[in-house]
Write a protein that holds these residues in place. Structure first.
Motif, PDB file in Angstrom:
ATOM      1  N   LEU A   1       0.829  -1.194   0.000  1.00 56.02           N
ATOM      2  CA  LEU A   1       0.000   0.000   0.000  1.00 56.02           C
ATOM      3  C   LEU A   1       0.871   1.255   0.000  1.00 56.02           C
ATOM      4  CD1 LEU A   1      -3.075   0.164   0.102  1.00 56.02           C
ATOM      5  CD2 LEU A   1      -2.892   0.501   2.550  1.00 56.02           C
ATOM      6  N   LYS A   2       0.642   2.117  -0.964  1.00 59.56           N
ATOM      7  CA  LYS A   2       1.383   3.377  -1.036  1.00 59.56           C
ATOM      8  C   LYS A   2       0.766   4.375  -0.055  1.00 59.56           C
ATOM      9  CE  LYS A   2       2.354   2.571  -5.857  1.00 59.56           C
ATOM     10  NZ  LYS A   2       1.595   2.417  -7.055  1.00 59.56           N
ATOM     11  N   ASP A   3       1.553   5.360   0.354  1.00 58.14           N
ATOM     12  CA  ASP A   3       1.075   6.361   1.306  1.00 58.14           C
ATOM     13  C   ASP A   3      -0.166   7.082   0.797  1.00 58.14           C
ATOM     14  OD1 ASP A   3       3.043   5.770   3.147  1.00 58.14           O
ATOM     15  OD2 ASP A   3       4.399   7.341   2.420  1.00 58.14           O
ATOM     16  N   GLU A   4      -0.198   7.418  -0.467  1.00 54.58           N
ATOM     17  CA  GLU A   4      -1.363   8.119  -1.031  1.00 54.58           C
ATOM     18  C   GLU A   4      -2.610   7.238  -0.988  1.00 54.58           C
ATOM     19  OE1 GLU A   4      -2.019   7.432  -5.366  1.00 54.58           O
ATOM     20  OE2 GLU A   4       0.064   8.116  -5.412  1.00 54.58           O
ATOM     21  N   GLN A   5      -2.455   5.937  -1.218  1.00 57.50           N
ATOM     22  CA  GLN A   5      -3.587   5.022  -1.138  1.00 57.50           C
ATOM     23  C   GLN A   5      -4.070   4.911   0.304  1.00 57.50           C
ATOM     24  OE1 GLN A   5      -1.430   1.799  -2.905  1.00 57.50           O
ATOM     25  NE2 GLN A   5      -2.627   1.918  -4.801  1.00 57.50           N
ATOM     26  N   TRP A   6      -3.127   4.819   1.231  1.00 51.93           N
ATOM     27  CA  TRP A   6      -3.485   4.743   2.638  1.00 51.93           C
ATOM     28  C   TRP A   6      -4.267   5.989   3.061  1.00 51.93           C
ATOM     29  CZ3 TRP A   6      -4.755   2.045   6.496  1.00 51.93           C
ATOM     30  CH2 TRP A   6      -4.752   2.571   7.783  1.00 51.93           C
TER      31      TRP A   6
ATOM     32  N   ILE B   1      -3.914  -4.240   7.214  1.00 56.51           N
ATOM     33  CA  ILE B   1      -4.178  -4.299   5.774  1.00 56.51           C
ATOM     34  C   ILE B   1      -2.968  -4.862   5.037  1.00 56.51           C
ATOM     35  CG2 ILE B   1      -4.564  -2.908   3.707  1.00 56.51           C
ATOM     36  CD1 ILE B   1      -6.570  -1.325   5.287  1.00 56.51           C
ATOM     37  N   GLU B   2      -1.774  -4.474   5.450  1.00 50.36           N
ATOM     38  CA  GLU B   2      -0.561  -5.045   4.832  1.00 50.36           C
ATOM     39  C   GLU B   2      -0.501  -6.553   5.063  1.00 50.36           C
ATOM     40  OE1 GLU B   2       1.490  -3.785   2.755  1.00 50.36           O
ATOM     41  OE2 GLU B   2       1.160  -1.643   2.988  1.00 50.36           O
ATOM     42  N   ALA B   3      -0.949  -7.019   6.227  1.00 46.61           N
ATOM     43  CA  ALA B   3      -0.968  -8.456   6.509  1.00 46.61           C
ATOM     44  C   ALA B   3      -1.924  -9.172   5.562  1.00 46.61           C
ATOM     45  CB  ALA B   3      -1.368  -8.711   7.962  1.00 46.61           C
ATOM     46  N   VAL B   4      -3.102  -8.600   5.360  1.00 51.51           N
ATOM     47  CA  VAL B   4      -4.082  -9.208   4.455  1.00 51.51           C
ATOM     48  C   VAL B   4      -3.549  -9.192   3.018  1.00 51.51           C
ATOM     49  CG1 VAL B   4      -6.400  -8.974   3.489  1.00 51.51           C
ATOM     50  CG2 VAL B   4      -6.031  -8.681   5.944  1.00 51.51           C
ATOM     51  N   LEU B   5      -2.912  -8.102   2.625  1.00 52.41           N
ATOM     52  CA  LEU B   5      -2.336  -8.039   1.278  1.00 52.41           C
ATOM     53  C   LEU B   5      -1.199  -9.047   1.120  1.00 52.41           C
ATOM     54  CD1 LEU B   5      -2.352  -4.178   0.686  1.00 52.41           C
ATOM     55  CD2 LEU B   5      -3.855  -5.893  -0.356  1.00 52.41           C
ATOM     56  N   TRP B   6      -0.446  -9.296   2.200  1.00 51.54           N
ATOM     57  CA  TRP B   6       0.622 -10.299   2.140  1.00 51.54           C
ATOM     58  C   TRP B   6       0.025 -11.682   1.900  1.00 51.54           C
ATOM     59  CZ3 TRP B   6       2.066 -14.778   4.506  1.00 51.54           C
ATOM     60  CH2 TRP B   6       3.370 -15.224   4.269  1.00 51.54           C
TER      61      TRP B   6
ATOM     62  N   ASP C   1      -2.841 -12.337   0.512  1.00 48.05           N
ATOM     63  CA  ASP C   1      -3.370 -12.339  -0.849  1.00 48.05           C
ATOM     64  C   ASP C   1      -2.259 -12.490  -1.876  1.00 48.05           C
ATOM     65  OD1 ASP C   1      -5.504 -11.962  -2.806  1.00 48.05           O
ATOM     66  OD2 ASP C   1      -4.507 -10.039  -3.212  1.00 48.05           O
ATOM     67  N   ARG C   2      -1.176 -11.775  -1.675  1.00 50.94           N
ATOM     68  CA  ARG C   2      -0.064 -11.785  -2.637  1.00 50.94           C
ATOM     69  C   ARG C   2       0.654 -13.131  -2.669  1.00 50.94           C
ATOM     70  NH1 ARG C   2       2.480  -7.779  -0.515  1.00 50.94           N
ATOM     71  NH2 ARG C   2       4.169  -8.882   0.490  1.00 50.94           N
ATOM     72  N   THR C   3       0.827 -13.751  -1.507  1.00 53.55           N
ATOM     73  CA  THR C   3       1.604 -14.988  -1.449  1.00 53.55           C
ATOM     74  C   THR C   3       0.751 -16.240  -1.618  1.00 53.55           C
ATOM     75  OG1 THR C   3       1.392 -15.170   0.946  1.00 53.55           O
ATOM     76  CG2 THR C   3       3.311 -13.953   0.084  1.00 53.55           C
ATOM     77  N   GLY C   4      -0.530 -16.141  -1.280  1.00 51.88           N
ATOM     78  CA  GLY C   4      -1.382 -17.324  -1.326  1.00 51.88           C
ATOM     79  C   GLY C   4      -1.120 -18.271  -0.172  1.00 51.88           C
ATOM     80  N   ALA C   5      -0.387 -17.807   0.822  1.00 59.79           N
ATOM     81  CA  ALA C   5      -0.042 -18.641   1.975  1.00 59.79           C
ATOM     82  C   ALA C   5      -1.253 -18.818   2.895  1.00 59.79           C
ATOM     83  CB  ALA C   5       1.108 -18.004   2.753  1.00 59.79           C
ATOM     84  N   PRO C   6      -1.282 -19.897   3.650  1.00 58.86           N
ATOM     85  CA  PRO C   6      -2.343 -20.049   4.650  1.00 58.86           C
ATOM     86  C   PRO C   6      -2.142 -19.025   5.778  1.00 58.86           C
ATOM     87  CG  PRO C   6      -0.831 -21.918   4.724  1.00 58.86           C
ATOM     88  CD  PRO C   6      -0.408 -21.060   3.581  1.00 58.86           C
ATOM     89  N   TRP C   7      -3.225 -18.711   6.476  1.00 54.19           N
ATOM     90  CA  TRP C   7      -3.163 -17.721   7.549  1.00 54.19           C
ATOM     91  C   TRP C   7      -2.113 -18.074   8.585  1.00 54.19           C
ATOM     92  CZ3 TRP C   7      -5.218 -13.064   7.317  1.00 54.19           C
ATOM     93  CH2 TRP C   7      -6.273 -12.838   6.420  1.00 54.19           C
TER      94      TRP C   7
END
Length: 105
Positions: free
Chosen positions: A6-11, A35-40, A42-48
């Motif tokens: 997430l970029k600062d402007e998006q945040w 939000i960065e955790a959720v994006l991580w 999503d990006r990696t496809g790893a289990p929680w």
């Protein structure tokens, strides 16, 4: 956290849509890290359970994610971020993603 999505402007555009505020203790604190955790995930496809410790407890993060889903918060955030070309819809289907050998029936 070395690498963020997430970029600062998006945040700045979404921070006021989110429940709680930075000074709140407990589950509403640290929205950006959450939000960065959720994006991580999503990006990696790893289990929680594989969420790195720097993002906090995986179970609490999952529970918070689930609550935000039920309240429609993610829809609002997604609609706002969708205005950026870098965050447009992605379509992924079974023709480009293979199921793990143990995931197939």
């Amino acid at each position: 956290m070395a690498r963020t999505v997430l970029k600062d402007e998006q945040w700045d555009r979404i921070k006021d849509m989110l429940p709680g505020k930075a000074s709140d203790p407990g589950p509403t604190a640290k929205n950006r890290l959450f939000i960065e955790a959720v994006l991580w995930i999503d990006r990696t496809g790893a289990p929680w359970r594989d969420l790195p410790e720097e993002f906090g407890d995986w179970h609490n993060t999952y529970n918070r994610f689930s609550r935000w889903c039920a309240k429609g918060i993610w829809n609002r955030v997604f609609e706002e971020l969708n205005r950026d070309r870098d965050m447009e819809y992605l379509m992924v289907d079974g023709s480009i993603i293979r199921v793990h050998q143990h995931g197939a029936p």
